[in-house]
Design a protein around this motif. Structure first.
Motif, PDB file in Angstrom:
ATOM      1  N   LEU A   1       0.679  -1.225  -0.119  1.00 48.71           N
ATOM      2  CA  LEU A   1       0.062  -0.032   0.063  1.00 48.71           C
ATOM      3  C   LEU A   1       0.894   1.291  -0.055  1.00 48.71           C
ATOM      4  CD1 LEU A   1      -2.822  -1.170   2.511  1.00 48.71           C
ATOM      5  CD2 LEU A   1      -3.083  -0.978  -0.059  1.00 48.71           C
ATOM      6  N   ILE A   2       1.927   1.171   0.925  1.00 46.01           N
ATOM      7  CA  ILE A   2       2.846   2.511   0.872  1.00 46.01           C
ATOM      8  C   ILE A   2       3.395   2.707  -0.714  1.00 46.01           C
ATOM      9  CG2 ILE A   2       5.041   3.157   1.494  1.00 46.01           C
ATOM     10  CD1 ILE A   2       4.620   1.797   3.975  1.00 46.01           C
ATOM     11  N   ARG A   3       3.780   1.480  -1.327  1.00 47.64           N
ATOM     12  CA  ARG A   3       4.381   1.721  -2.721  1.00 47.64           C
ATOM     13  C   ARG A   3       3.398   2.098  -3.811  1.00 47.64           C
ATOM     14  NH1 ARG A   3       8.409   0.643   0.236  1.00 47.64           N
ATOM     15  NH2 ARG A   3       8.022   2.886   0.454  1.00 47.64           N
ATOM     16  N   ALA A   4       2.182   1.505  -3.487  1.00 49.82           N
ATOM     17  CA  ALA A   4       1.263   1.939  -4.445  1.00 49.82           C
ATOM     18  C   ALA A   4       0.590   3.496  -4.320  1.00 49.82           C
ATOM     19  CB  ALA A   4      -0.306   1.192  -4.318  1.00 49.82           C
ATOM     20  N   GLU A   5       0.665   3.868  -3.198  1.00 48.74           N
ATOM     21  CA  GLU A   5       0.409   5.347  -2.729  1.00 48.74           C
ATOM     22  C   GLU A   5       1.578   6.247  -3.393  1.00 48.74           C
ATOM     23  OE1 GLU A   5      -0.954   8.011   0.978  1.00 48.74           O
ATOM     24  OE2 GLU A   5       0.735   6.780   1.216  1.00 48.74           O
ATOM     25  N   GLU A   6       2.729   5.924  -3.081  1.00 50.43           N
ATOM     26  CA  GLU A   6       3.645   6.624  -4.000  1.00 50.43           C
ATOM     27  C   GLU A   6       3.748   6.728  -5.191  1.00 50.43           C
ATOM     28  OE1 GLU A   6       7.327   4.466  -2.685  1.00 50.43           O
ATOM     29  OE2 GLU A   6       7.273   5.400  -0.736  1.00 50.43           O
TER      30      GLU A   6
ATOM     31  N   ASN B   1      -7.353  13.291  -5.803  1.00 47.13           N
ATOM     32  CA  ASN B   1      -8.365  12.838  -6.274  1.00 47.13           C
ATOM     33  C   ASN B   1      -8.710  11.595  -5.156  1.00 47.13           C
ATOM     34  OD1 ASN B   1      -6.821  10.302  -6.760  1.00 47.13           O
ATOM     35  ND2 ASN B   1      -5.736  11.365  -8.178  1.00 47.13           N
ATOM     36  N   LYS B   2     -10.055  11.214  -5.467  1.00 46.00           N
ATOM     37  CA  LYS B   2     -10.543  10.184  -4.459  1.00 46.00           C
ATOM     38  C   LYS B   2      -9.749   8.890  -4.357  1.00 46.00           C
ATOM     39  CE  LYS B   2     -14.803   9.218  -4.466  1.00 46.00           C
ATOM     40  NZ  LYS B   2     -16.372   8.637  -4.915  1.00 46.00           N
ATOM     41  N   ALA B   3      -9.040   8.474  -5.472  1.00 49.95           N
ATOM     42  CA  ALA B   3      -8.285   7.156  -5.321  1.00 49.95           C
ATOM     43  C   ALA B   3      -7.169   7.471  -4.284  1.00 49.95           C
ATOM     44  CB  ALA B   3      -7.694   7.098  -6.971  1.00 49.95           C
ATOM     45  N   GLU B   4      -6.502   8.608  -4.267  1.00 46.83           N
ATOM     46  CA  GLU B   4      -5.347   8.794  -3.134  1.00 46.83           C
ATOM     47  C   GLU B   4      -5.945   8.854  -1.902  1.00 46.83           C
ATOM     48  OE1 GLU B   4      -2.649  12.021  -3.770  1.00 46.83           O
ATOM     49  OE2 GLU B   4      -2.818  11.678  -5.940  1.00 46.83           O
TER      50      GLU B   4
ATOM     51  N   LYS C   1      -4.488   2.384   3.926  1.00 50.85           N
ATOM     52  CA  LYS C   1      -2.978   2.258   4.458  1.00 50.85           C
ATOM     53  C   LYS C   1      -2.986   2.552   5.971  1.00 50.85           C
ATOM     54  CE  LYS C   1       0.199   5.321   4.426  1.00 50.85           C
ATOM     55  NZ  LYS C   1       1.133   6.581   3.976  1.00 50.85           N
ATOM     56  N   SER C   2      -3.821   3.826   6.349  1.00 56.43           N
ATOM     57  CA  SER C   2      -3.744   4.163   7.632  1.00 56.43           C
ATOM     58  C   SER C   2      -4.576   2.950   8.518  1.00 56.43           C
ATOM     59  CB  SER C   2      -4.502   5.390   7.896  1.00 56.43           C
ATOM     60  OG  SER C   2      -3.643   6.500   7.496  1.00 56.43           O
ATOM     61  N   GLU C   3      -5.755   2.368   8.110  1.00 58.42           N
ATOM     62  CA  GLU C   3      -6.337   1.358   8.760  1.00 58.42           C
ATOM     63  C   GLU C   3      -5.419   0.198   8.973  1.00 58.42           C
ATOM     64  OE1 GLU C   3     -10.205  -0.008   7.073  1.00 58.42           O
ATOM     65  OE2 GLU C   3     -10.627   2.375   6.400  1.00 58.42           O
ATOM     66  N   VAL C   4      -4.725  -0.279   8.220  1.00 58.84           N
ATOM     67  CA  VAL C   4      -3.805  -1.242   8.156  1.00 58.84           C
ATOM     68  C   VAL C   4      -2.650  -1.134   9.217  1.00 58.84           C
ATOM     69  CG1 VAL C   4      -2.068  -3.014   7.033  1.00 58.84           C
ATOM     70  CG2 VAL C   4      -4.321  -2.254   5.925  1.00 58.84           C
ATOM     71  N   ASP C   5      -2.347   0.147   9.252  1.00 57.62           N
ATOM     72  CA  ASP C   5      -1.037   0.406  10.023  1.00 57.62           C
ATOM     73  C   ASP C   5      -1.380   0.704  11.412  1.00 57.62           C
ATOM     74  OD1 ASP C   5       1.540   1.686  10.546  1.00 57.62           O
ATOM     75  OD2 ASP C   5       1.023   3.413  10.110  1.00 57.62           O
TER      76      ASP C   5
END
Length: 319
Positions: A246-251, A266-269, A276-280
């Motif tokens: 998720l980190i790499r996808a966000e980058e 955008n909404k995707a970001e 990512k925060s939910e998992v973290d």
């Protein structure tokens, strides 16, 4: 938004799915191969073990429509060569090849040649009856060919928008498949639950299905439920953990959108950042006590939502 015309939007879509399809093919090959080895180690194998393999793929309904019996041969055929299964290895590689043909002016010639090599390998294997009788070498070859494509891509493709769309698709797909394989533990037959040897075999199978066993052992002394979940969900250094993907996808998404850290374009970001925060910040102990399957299913559902938002933001104008 950097995608400014219909042709570029269509090209981005094809590159994104080229990457997703090849990552899916490699994951399915590894997953089947690991489970073949697991069946050898288990004291008793029933149809439910192979049914669990299909359930993990998410295609049990289609399998039931095409096959009457849940057997090793039918499951391998369905997940590997069945053209009516859009998620079989042959289907996903064919789709990837079609997308690669459409973007040949964007990717390197070496990438195109490697996809062709993989496709021809599958075509030859489909017509070889011995493959289903002794498939280990075949699945090893599929995995190597996919890894070779990734290495060629790393070394021949400029770090342009095409690169970031490839990486976005790659890590979105990998996060989804890691969540599905983690869920495999709950699909496996439970006649021997509580048997330490059986539980160890099951968790070893999960780790091997994500190519994680050796890296896991460098971080933990024993193989147990809590540590496996912690490693494959939350590890910040292992490239197949859900959080790392998720980190790499966000980058990659930020590089495409041109947005700054702490803001979203955008909404995707926004939704990817929220996931990512939910998992973290998840409480792993609490999730396991309440039943972690719901959490893993939610990750898969939200990844599908994010994929829809990526389509709406970047690709819709190409339709």
């Amino acid at each position: 938004m950097p995608i400014k015309d219909i042709m570029l939007s269509r090209t981005a879509n094809q590159i994104y799915w080229l990457s997703r399809y090849l990552e899916r093919a490699e994951n399915v090959a590894r997953f089947i191969d690991v489970n073949l080895q697991l069946m050898i180690d288990l004291p008793q194998v029933t149809y439910r073990h192979w049914e669990a393999v299909v359930m993990t793929s998410g295609d049990i309904q289609l399998f039931s429509e095409l096959f009457t019996d849940v057997t090793q041969k039918n499951v391998i055929k369905f997940l590997t060569f069945e053209t009516e299964n859009p998620n079989s290895i042959l289907s996903t590689v064919r789709f990837a090849r079609e997308n690669a043909r459409s973007v040949r002016e964007i990717i390197s010639s070496e990438m195109w040649e490697q996809i062709n090599s993989l496709y021809l390998l599958l075509q030859d294997a489909k017509n070889d009856s011995k493959v289903l009788e002794s498939p280990h070498d075949f699945f090893d070859a599929v995995k190597r060919e996919c890894h070779l494509f990734e290495g060629i891509t790393q070394n021949t493709l400029s770090r342009s928008e095409a690169w970031y769309f490839l990486r976005l698709g790659h890590f979105i797909e990998r996060a989804d498949k890691t969540a599905r394989i983690l869920d495999m533990h709950h699909y496996m037959p439970g006649q021997q639950e509580g048997n330490p040897t059986y539980e160890l075999l099951r968790w070893h199978a999960v780790l091997k299905s994500i190519s994680a066993l050796e890296m896991y052992r460098q971080n933990y002394r024993e193989v147990n439920q809590m540590d496996v979940y912690n490693f494959l969900l939350l590890d910040k250094n292992f490239p197949r953990s859900i959080y790392w993907c998720l980190i790499r996808a966000e980058e990659s998404l930020r590089m495409i959108s041109g947005s700054r850290e702490g803001r979203y374009a955008n909404k995707a970001e926004r939704f990817l950042g929220k996931l990512k925060s939910e998992v973290d910040y998840c409480d792993l102990q609490e999730l396991i006590e309440e039943g972690i399957t719901r959490f893993l299913d939610n990750i898969q559902f939200k990844i599908n939502e994010i994929d829809d938002m990526i389509y709406e933001t970047f690709f819709k104008s190409s339709v």
